[in-house]
Design an enzyme around this catalytic site. Structure first.
Site, PDB file in Angstrom:
ATOM      1  CB  CYS A  50      -3.322  -5.846   4.808  1.00  0.00           C
ATOM      2  SG  CYS A  50      -4.074  -5.624   6.423  1.00  0.00           S
ATOM      3  NE  ARG A 132      -4.740  -9.836   9.786  1.00  0.00           N
ATOM      4  CZ  ARG A 132      -4.201  -8.852   9.078  1.00  0.00           C
ATOM      5  NH1 ARG A 132      -4.726  -8.522   7.918  1.00  0.00           N
ATOM      6  NH2 ARG A 132      -3.144  -8.208   9.516  1.00  0.00           N
TER       7      ARG A 132
END
Length: 223
Positions: A50, A132
């Site tokens: 991330c 995601r």
């Protein structure tokens, strides 16, 4: 029995929401009228994949804004965790990215309300973290593209940008884009709707348009 939230699909209106973010409260779609939006989720703050993604998105922010496109991030962490993480990101250096400041909004979604509206919680992957997900939403607040990545795999941001460019060209010039299309390359003419149109296309000669067969014709981009 586990409860599954229905995921919105391409061509549907993007679910509306109001949320607290690192840039204050936002209301979607009201605050983004006339804009394309990339709404994307990540599993958690202070995670390595991330972090590289946020550094990349932040470094490309002006490229997306040049395409009339705004970014909105989301995770199920708290606002304070978001702020601490984004401050830490400014201290990091990775590849050509140094001291990147994340100025687009990052949604606090502790109750997972927005994540559930968009089907970002995938029980097979995790019941507590958003996968995601990437939603490309047009200025009419219609979902045009959905991408889902597993928790372990970072996104391809050049592809996300290319998708926005391809969608905008398709809307502006009533065309489609072929495999691996890049801005400036030839586009595909809509399939002929009649035998007469197909015959005319195959027999016509035009420096701006050419056909490989009646159903596959290309043309150069209009200026």
């Amino acid at each position: 029995m586990e409860e599954y939230t229905r995921m919105p699909t391409i061509g549907e209106s993007a679910p509306a929401f109001e949320a607290v973010t690192t840039q204050g409260t936002i209301r979607f779609p009201e605050d983004y009228k006339g804009k394309w939006v990339i709404l994307f989720s990540h599993p958690a703050d202070f995670t390595p994949v991330c972090t590289t993604e946020f550094m990349t998105f932040a470094s490309m922010l002006e490229e997306f804004r040049a395409l009339n496109t705004e970014l909105i991030g989301l995770s199920v962490d708290s606002l304070y965790a978001h702020i601490a993480w984004l401050r830490k990101i400014q201290e990091l250096e990775w590849k050509d990215k140094r001291h990147v400041e994340v100025t687009f909004p990052l949604i606090e979604d502790i109750r997972m309300e927005v994540a559930h509206k968009y089907g970002m919680i995938q029980p097979g992957a995790s019941n507590t973290q958003a996968v995601r997900a990437v939603f490309v939403i047009d200025p009419q607040a219609v979902i045009r593209t959905i991408l889902y990545y597993p928790l372990t795999t970072g996104r391809n941001f050049d592809e996300i940008k290319r998708i926005v460019q391809a969608l905008q060209i398709a809307d502006e010039q009533n065309c489609a884009t072929p495999a691996d299309w890049r801005p400036g390359e030839d586009v595909i003419v809509p399939t002929a709707g009649s035998c007469g149109t197909a015959k005319e296309r195959m027999e016509s000669s035009d420096e701006n348009q050419y056909c490989l067969d009646w159903f596959l014709c290309f043309r150069k981009l209009k200026a």
